[in-house]
Design an enzyme around this catalytic site. Structure first.
Site, PDB file in Angstrom:
ATOM      1  N   CYS A   9       0.788   4.039  -9.451  1.00  0.00           N
ATOM      2  CA  CYS A   9       0.020   4.218  -8.216  1.00  0.00           C
ATOM      3  C   CYS A   9       1.041   4.616  -7.167  1.00  0.00           C
ATOM      4  CB  CYS A   9      -0.698   2.934  -7.813  1.00  0.00           C
ATOM      5  SG  CYS A   9      -1.381   2.993  -6.140  1.00  0.00           S
TER       6      CYS A   9
ATOM      7  N   CYS B 273       0.096   2.961  -3.372  1.00  0.00           N
ATOM      8  CA  CYS B 273       0.353   1.531  -3.115  1.00  0.00           C
ATOM      9  C   CYS B 273       0.899   0.956  -4.407  1.00  0.00           C
ATOM     10  CB  CYS B 273      -0.873   0.813  -2.543  1.00  0.00           C
ATOM     11  SG  CYS B 273      -2.488   1.242  -3.198  1.00  0.00           S
ATOM     12  N   SER B 274       0.189   0.074  -5.066  1.00  0.00           N
ATOM     13  CA  SER B 274       0.634  -0.364  -6.396  1.00  0.00           C
ATOM     14  C   SER B 274      -0.577  -0.814  -7.203  1.00  0.00           C
ATOM     15  CB  SER B 274       1.665  -1.495  -6.297  1.00  0.00           C
ATOM     16  OG  SER B 274       2.840  -1.058  -5.661  1.00  0.00           O
ATOM     17  N   CYS B 275      -1.658  -0.012  -7.168  1.00  0.00           N
ATOM     18  CA  CYS B 275      -2.886  -0.360  -7.879  1.00  0.00           C
ATOM     19  C   CYS B 275      -2.593  -0.569  -9.365  1.00  0.00           C
ATOM     20  CB  CYS B 275      -3.920   0.751  -7.703  1.00  0.00           C
ATOM     21  SG  CYS B 275      -4.471   0.929  -5.996  1.00  0.00           S
TER      22      CYS B 275
END
Lengths: 199, 223
Positions: A104, A107-109
């Protein structure tokens, strides 16, 4: 759009976190018991063991494997895994010649119900920036060298769709049961930065 | 919006290191507290879950607030931004309390009059139904619009202006670009678009495919 200034640099983030918790708790805006419940849930129940169970079942049950590839969310829910960051999970298969790897960049999905919270490398700006530009190099730095004829697909999780990689079952595991396969399946293989090794 | 969070393809971050096998979920106790606090703070600030608004808070942090204390540090700073914008907390409230916690004696700001956004989501989660048929079909070439919206968007900078092919049609979902600003859910069809690395990064790049989930209004047909 406005940009906010950073916090006072002399105050540690741990102290600022404690301050925020106090401010919200003393006004009754949050319940520390609910907070503790969330922390415990992600420290103990929601983690990559869930995904490993999904993968081991797919390796040993061809009908389940097909259901998983057709409708990941539903097949994963069959094993009891659902919840935040797992609203729509798509499962893609890695083979000897095709390799999916998930990121991601914005963000850091990450698919929490099957993998838990993301590891530090997944949140590292180096990973977020570089895996979409030079995946073969990045994977090599992380210890995975792919043959030149392997086709790489990088999956950037830019919507609420979450990707889970079904890794290739390692050779020499034909005699193992589903339960025996579960501990072999690593988190990193289910994101696509590693392969599952034989025991 | 363009900013620190849109990292795809940006230079200067250094090498990767082999993953650690034994990494705990929360390396330090404050990180678990920060994780739970940020989740609960968005409910306090908005009166309901709005992940898009949370992500928009994170992407508006300055470089130091975004990076210096890592992922969970940015969650605390994002929670502070959401709570101060909704006037649940005064802008200096956290720092003042933190100073008092470490033994200083500073006056804390008064509690402001809350100013929560007018927000009510129509259903749980982000998936919605859309009456119209998808504008693009699987296999169709599409171009990601070359646009740079000032507000929240999930169109990464590195695909803008580039051409790919629709690989899959995903369930329709709430549009982050408006929902993040409490301007409505405006659900749209979502497409997994497949790009060739050399179309995105140039002919010298490593050959590979790249996919991103793009909302219908991010895409245009190729004339």
């Amino acid at each position: 759009m406005t940009t906010t200034g950073g916090p006072d640099e002399t105050l540690s983030v741990a102290l600022r976190t404690e301050a925020l918790e106090q401010l919200l708790t003393e006004r009754g805006l949050i319940d520390p018991k609910v907070m503790n419940g969330i922390i415990t849930e992600y420290e103990t129940n929601v983690g990559p063991l869930n995904g490993a169970k999904v993968v081991a079942k797919a390796w040993t049950d061809p009908d389940y494997r097909q259901r998983l590839l057709d409708d990941g969310t539903a097949a994963i829910k069959e094993l009891g895994f659902s919840g935040a960051q797992g609203e729509h999970i798509v499962v893609v298969e890695n083979t000897a010649t095709t390799h999916n790897v998930v990121v991601c960049t914005l963000c850091s999905c990450y698919p929490w119900p099957v993998l838990g919270l993301p590891p530090s490398w997944y949140k590292d700006p180096a990973y977020r920036s570089r895996i979409v530009k030079e995946p073969r190099t990045v994977l090599s730095e992380m210890g995975l060298d792919l043959a030149d004829d392997v086709q790489i697909t990088v999956r950037d999780s830019t919507s609420e769709v979450r990707w889970l990689v079904l890794p290739e079952r390692p050779a020499g595991t034909e005699h193992l049961t589903e339960e025996e396969l579960v501990p072999l399946v690593s988190r990193d293989a289910m994101v696509g930065v590693a392969k599952v090794g034989a025991p | 919006m363009d900013g620190i969070a849109d990292m795809g393809g940006t230079p200067g971050w250094g090498p990767m290191h082999p993953p650690r096998r034994d990494e705990p979920v929360f390396e330090e106790p404050w990180q678990g507290r920060a994780f739970a606090l940020a989740i609960l703070s968005s409910r306090v600030a908005f009166g309901g879950v709005n992940l898009d608004a949370f992500r928009h808070a994170l992407e508006r942090l300055d470089r130091a607030a975004y990076l210096d204390d890592g992922y969970f540090g940015r969650w605390i700073n994002g929670a502070e931004l959401m709570l101060t914008e909704s006037a649940i907390l005064a802008p200096s409230a956290i720092d003042a309390r933190a100073r008092n916690l470490r033994g200083e004696d500073v006056e804390e700001p008064p509690i402001p009059e809350p100013a929560r956004p007018d927000y009510m989501r129509t259903a749980e989660g982000s998936l919605r139904t859309v009456d119209s048929a998808p504008a693009f079909t699987v296999g169709k070439p599409v171009r990601a619009k070359d646009m740079s919206p000032p507000g929240h968007t999930r169109l990464p900078g590195y695909v803008r202006g580039h051409t790919g092919v629709v690989e899959r049609i995903q369930p329709a979902a709430v549009l982050p670009d408006t929902n993040a600003h409490f301007q409505g859910e405006n659900p749209q069809h979502v497409y997994t678009v497949r790009f060739d690395s050399r179309e995105v990064w140039g002919s010298d790049s490593e050959p590979f495919a790249l996919t991103a989930e793009l909302y219908e209004s991010y895409l245009e047909t190729i004339s």
